[in-house]
Design a protein around this motif. Structure first.
Motif, PDB file in Angstrom:
ATOM      1  N   GLU A 104       0.843  -1.187   0.000  1.00  0.00           N
ATOM      2  CA  GLU A 104       0.000   0.000   0.000  1.00  0.00           C
ATOM      3  C   GLU A 104       0.885   1.246   0.000  1.00  0.00           C
ATOM      4  N   GLU A 105       0.356   2.293  -0.629  1.00  0.00           N
ATOM      5  CA  GLU A 105       1.078   3.562  -0.639  1.00  0.00           C
ATOM      6  C   GLU A 105       0.873   4.268   0.694  1.00  0.00           C
ATOM      7  N   ILE A 106       1.962   4.737   1.265  1.00  0.00           N
ATOM      8  CA  ILE A 106       1.908   5.514   2.504  1.00  0.00           C
ATOM      9  C   ILE A 106       2.386   6.922   2.145  1.00  0.00           C
ATOM     10  N   ILE A 107       1.485   7.879   2.275  1.00  0.00           N
ATOM     11  CA  ILE A 107       1.809   9.268   1.934  1.00  0.00           C
ATOM     12  C   ILE A 107       2.184  10.001   3.207  1.00  0.00           C
ATOM     13  N   LYS A 108       3.387  10.596   3.192  1.00  0.00           N
ATOM     14  CA  LYS A 108       3.867  11.362   4.336  1.00  0.00           C
ATOM     15  C   LYS A 108       4.112  12.796   3.901  1.00  0.00           C
ATOM     16  N   THR A 109       3.722  13.709   4.755  1.00  0.00           N
ATOM     17  CA  THR A 109       4.007  15.120   4.490  1.00  0.00           C
ATOM     18  C   THR A 109       4.874  15.661   5.617  1.00  0.00           C
ATOM     19  N   THR A 110       5.864  16.424   5.217  1.00  0.00           N
ATOM     20  CA  THR A 110       6.762  17.070   6.161  1.00  0.00           C
ATOM     21  C   THR A 110       6.652  18.570   5.959  1.00  0.00           C
ATOM     22  N   LYS A 111       6.446  19.297   7.047  1.00  0.00           N
ATOM     23  CA  LYS A 111       6.333  20.753   6.958  1.00  0.00           C
ATOM     24  C   LYS A 111       7.472  21.392   7.717  1.00  0.00           C
ATOM     25  N   ARG A 112       7.904  22.550   7.200  1.00  0.00           N
ATOM     26  CA  ARG A 112       8.892  23.335   7.930  1.00  0.00           C
ATOM     27  C   ARG A 112       8.659  24.811   7.622  1.00  0.00           C
ATOM     28  N   ALA A 113       9.048  25.638   8.570  1.00  0.00           N
ATOM     29  CA  ALA A 113       8.942  27.086   8.411  1.00  0.00           C
ATOM     30  C   ALA A 113      10.347  27.649   8.234  1.00  0.00           C
ATOM     31  N   VAL A 114      10.487  28.566   7.276  1.00  0.00           N
ATOM     32  CA  VAL A 114      11.782  29.171   6.977  1.00  0.00           C
ATOM     33  C   VAL A 114      11.571  30.680   6.902  1.00  0.00           C
ATOM     34  N   ARG A 115      12.459  31.419   7.534  1.00  0.00           N
ATOM     35  CA  ARG A 115      12.327  32.894   7.547  1.00  0.00           C
ATOM     36  C   ARG A 115      12.509  33.470   6.146  1.00  0.00           C
ATOM     37  N   TYR A 116      13.609  33.133   5.464  1.00  0.00           N
ATOM     38  CA  TYR A 116      13.863  33.564   4.087  1.00  0.00           C
ATOM     39  C   TYR A 116      14.333  32.366   3.283  1.00  0.00           C
ATOM     40  N   LEU A 117      13.920  32.329   2.013  1.00  0.00           N
ATOM     41  CA  LEU A 117      14.279  31.203   1.166  1.00  0.00           C
ATOM     42  C   LEU A 117      14.569  31.708  -0.240  1.00  0.00           C
ATOM     43  N   PHE A 118      15.702  31.269  -0.796  1.00  0.00           N
ATOM     44  CA  PHE A 118      16.002  31.531  -2.201  1.00  0.00           C
ATOM     45  C   PHE A 118      15.547  30.324  -2.988  1.00  0.00           C
ATOM     46  N   VAL A 119      14.709  30.541  -4.000  1.00  0.00           N
ATOM     47  CA  VAL A 119      14.196  29.457  -4.824  1.00  0.00           C
ATOM     48  C   VAL A 119      14.822  29.588  -6.204  1.00  0.00           C
TER      49      VAL A 119
END
Length: 133
Positions: A104-119
């Motif tokens: 079975e597929e197990i979907i995991k989500t990971t969240k994080r907060a970042v003050r500034y990010l260069f994309v």
């Protein structure tokens, strides 16, 4: 054979030409109200794709990236490659794993907060501006 001499160029206007009218200096550096309104309306129009990004400066946007990553943050800067600097970013990474026993597929989500990010722009697949009503 000698070449004929060319006469010097006369760059002065003919004496019978009236002088150009002079406009009096403006007492203010601000344009008239109707010009300001037209400039503001022109600034708010979308004529090419990056105009949509320009109108989203200093607003929260949603960006979908390669590798099942999504970010939301305040757009501070961008360039023609879609490199972006975002502030107060929330990043969500979604991973899909397969259970060895049940497959079975197990979907995991990971969240994080970042003050500034260069994309980096080549990782961007979608940019969604804020909803405007």
């Amino acid at each position: 054979t000698p070449t004929p001499a060319t006469p010097p160029l006369d760059l002065q206007p003919p004496s019978d030409t009236p002088p150009l009218p002079r406009t009096p200096p403006s007492s203010s550096n601000t344009p008239p109200a109707n010009v300001t309104a037209a400039m503001a309306e022109e600034d708010a129009t979308v004529k090419e794709p990056l105009d949509l990004i320009r109108l989203s400066l200093d607003e929260r946007i949603y960006v979908k990236l390669r590798g099942e990553r999504e970010i939301r943050g305040k757009l501070h800067a961008y360039d023609q490659h879609l490199n972006m600097i975002l502030g107060d970013v929330e990043e969500v990474i979604t991973t899909v794993e397969i259970d060895d026993e049940t497959y079975e597929e197990i979907i995991k989500t990971t969240k994080r907060a970042v003050r500034y990010l260069f994309v980096r722009g080549d990782a961007v697949t979608l940019v969604s501006p804020p909803l405007r009503t």
